[in-house]
Design a protein around this motif. Sequence first.
Motif, short mmCIF file in Angstrom:
data_model
loop_
_atom_site.label_atom_id
_atom_site.label_comp_id
_atom_site.label_asym_id
_atom_site.label_seq_id
_atom_site.Cartn_x
_atom_site.Cartn_y
_atom_site.Cartn_z
N UNK A 187 0.84 -1.21 0.00
CA UNK A 187 0.00 0.00 0.00
C UNK A 187 0.87 1.26 0.00
N UNK A 188 1.95 1.23 0.80
CA UNK A 188 2.84 2.38 0.82
C UNK A 188 3.38 2.69 -0.56
N UNK A 189 3.83 1.66 -1.25
CA UNK A 189 4.38 1.85 -2.60
C UNK A 189 3.29 2.32 -3.55
N UNK A 190 2.08 1.74 -3.44
CA UNK A 190 1.00 2.12 -4.35
C UNK A 190 0.62 3.59 -4.18
N UNK A 191 0.62 4.07 -2.94
CA UNK A 191 0.29 5.48 -2.71
C UNK A 191 1.36 6.38 -3.33
N UNK A 192 2.63 6.05 -3.11
CA UNK A 192 3.69 6.86 -3.70
C UNK A 192 3.64 6.81 -5.23
N UNK A 193 3.37 5.63 -5.77
CA UNK A 193 3.26 5.50 -7.23
C UNK A 193 2.14 6.37 -7.78
N UNK A 194 1.07 6.53 -7.01
CA UNK A 194 -0.07 7.31 -7.48
C UNK A 194 0.26 8.79 -7.62
N UNK A 195 1.36 9.23 -7.03
CA UNK A 195 1.77 10.63 -7.11
C UNK A 195 2.90 10.85 -8.11
N UNK A 196 3.40 9.79 -8.69
CA UNK A 196 4.60 9.88 -9.53
C UNK A 196 4.41 10.81 -10.72
N UNK A 197 3.28 10.67 -11.44
CA UNK A 197 3.08 11.48 -12.63
C UNK A 197 3.03 12.96 -12.28
N UNK A 198 2.42 13.28 -11.13
CA UNK A 198 2.40 14.67 -10.67
C UNK A 198 3.82 15.16 -10.40
N UNK A 199 4.62 14.34 -9.72
CA UNK A 199 6.00 14.72 -9.44
C UNK A 199 6.81 14.93 -10.70
N UNK A 200 6.65 14.03 -11.67
CA UNK A 200 7.40 14.16 -12.91
C UNK A 200 6.99 15.41 -13.68
N UNK A 201 5.73 15.77 -13.59
CA UNK A 201 5.27 16.97 -14.27
C UNK A 201 5.80 18.23 -13.59
N UNK A 202 5.67 18.31 -12.28
CA UNK A 202 6.13 19.49 -11.56
C UNK A 202 7.63 19.71 -11.76
N UNK A 203 8.39 18.61 -11.83
CA UNK A 203 9.85 18.70 -11.96
C UNK A 203 10.32 18.53 -13.40
N UNK A 204 9.42 18.66 -14.36
CA UNK A 204 9.83 18.55 -15.76
C UNK A 204 10.71 19.73 -16.15
N UNK A 205 11.46 19.57 -17.23
CA UNK A 205 12.39 20.61 -17.67
C UNK A 205 11.64 21.87 -18.11
N UNK A 206 12.20 23.05 -17.82
CA UNK A 206 13.39 23.29 -17.00
C UNK A 206 13.10 23.04 -15.52
N UNK A 207 13.82 22.07 -14.96
CA UNK A 207 13.51 21.54 -13.64
C UNK A 207 13.56 22.59 -12.55
N UNK A 208 14.44 23.59 -12.68
CA UNK A 208 14.60 24.57 -11.60
C UNK A 208 13.35 25.42 -11.37
N UNK A 209 12.36 25.32 -12.29
CA UNK A 209 11.10 26.03 -12.07
C UNK A 209 10.07 25.17 -11.34
N UNK A 210 10.50 24.04 -10.79
CA UNK A 210 9.56 23.20 -10.04
C UNK A 210 8.93 23.95 -8.88
#
Length: 432
Positions: free
Chosen positions: A330-353
Amino acid sequence: MSTTSTAATRTTLALPSADGTVAEYALTGAARPELGPFGRPEAPIASRKVYAAAHVVPVMTADNTPGAPATLDWDATLAYRHELWSYGLGVADAMDTAQRGMGLDYAATCELIRRSAAEAASVVASAKYPALAGRTVRDLVACGAGTDQLDPASVAPGPEGLAAVRDAYLEMLDVVEGSGAKVIIMCSRALARVATSADDYLAVYGTLLERAEEPVVLHWLGTMFDPALAGYWGSDDVAEATATFLELIRTHADKVDGVKVSLLDAEHETQLRAALPAGVRLYTGDDFNYPELIHGDGEAYSDALLGIFAAIYPAASTALQAFDAGDDARGRAILDSTRELGQHIFSAPTFYYKTGIAFLAWLNGHQAGFQMVGGLHSGRSIAHLARTFVLADQAGLLLQPELAAERLRGLLETYGIAQPGGSAGTGAEATA
């Protein structure tokens, strides 16, 4: 129009996409049911050591333009730290997420460190949050020590430049230690400019570690976060730089609490983690691959010091509680559910996350307006922000969905993007 129909209209938004098109999106406003609700822990989180890197909130009427001194809303800034603490997370403060080197000037940085540490001390003394029972100030807050007061352009390679960098570091080391917070030794643009070899890095950092009163966290920030740090540790080759980094850690292992690595390379982090001396933690700084790194490989796992945790803290805390309870799946599933959001927020140019972190804080009611120090609220396009809204909604991280929809609706209309039903008292409804 019925009340139900009106409510549905207000939570249906016309959102722009990166390709220039606009499409309607109906807010879901709920976490994924298979993951269960997100909630605050009733006891301290024990399975991982975690810090969320927090942003700062400016005074909304201040001169929040590039180059202007930072004027912070201290009530809102510290309230956000209380929010993170209430979920059992430590706070990494005065770090990149707080706009170090991108708007937060030296005077404001020092004041932030002092205020945040003092607030943490008051929380420890009051025993306010069950999730922090038995914790110390160092558990609640770790702050960055850098060389912000030194203009990199003012120093040149050679002994004098290295001495200036060393002294700037030592000055800030005193500020952080004097506050009671744990020290995070940040990478220095000035050191990257003046160092000519790996030995220069070892000499400067060696002096800092010898002077440190308690174990510190060493931060290695990649060029995707700050291009001025190219060649850090004396080489552009990651393997060579890693060898120097490990030499430093092994020589001063008793003064190193852990390392935060922000290279967005899961394989490198896993290898580095295995090579660290016993007792030295690896705090993942990988905002792309944190689910598997925190979950671990069955033999080892990473702790965390993450900017994305300031955006996903209800989910992050709940995932850590699941790990505590032995429910790794469950812990992993919850973190996985946020991955796409994290990748989007930190997308290039990453320093604007940082713009995405502040945007979500605004949507969730933690600051009065969507502004940032130095005008950094303009760091992402309206299409990028709209996608952030959608991904946060789908991850169950819009904590007040109707408020979030209403705030984004107003922003979209300001950008000239007409919304279903028009705005209250303006636009289509006002001119009909």
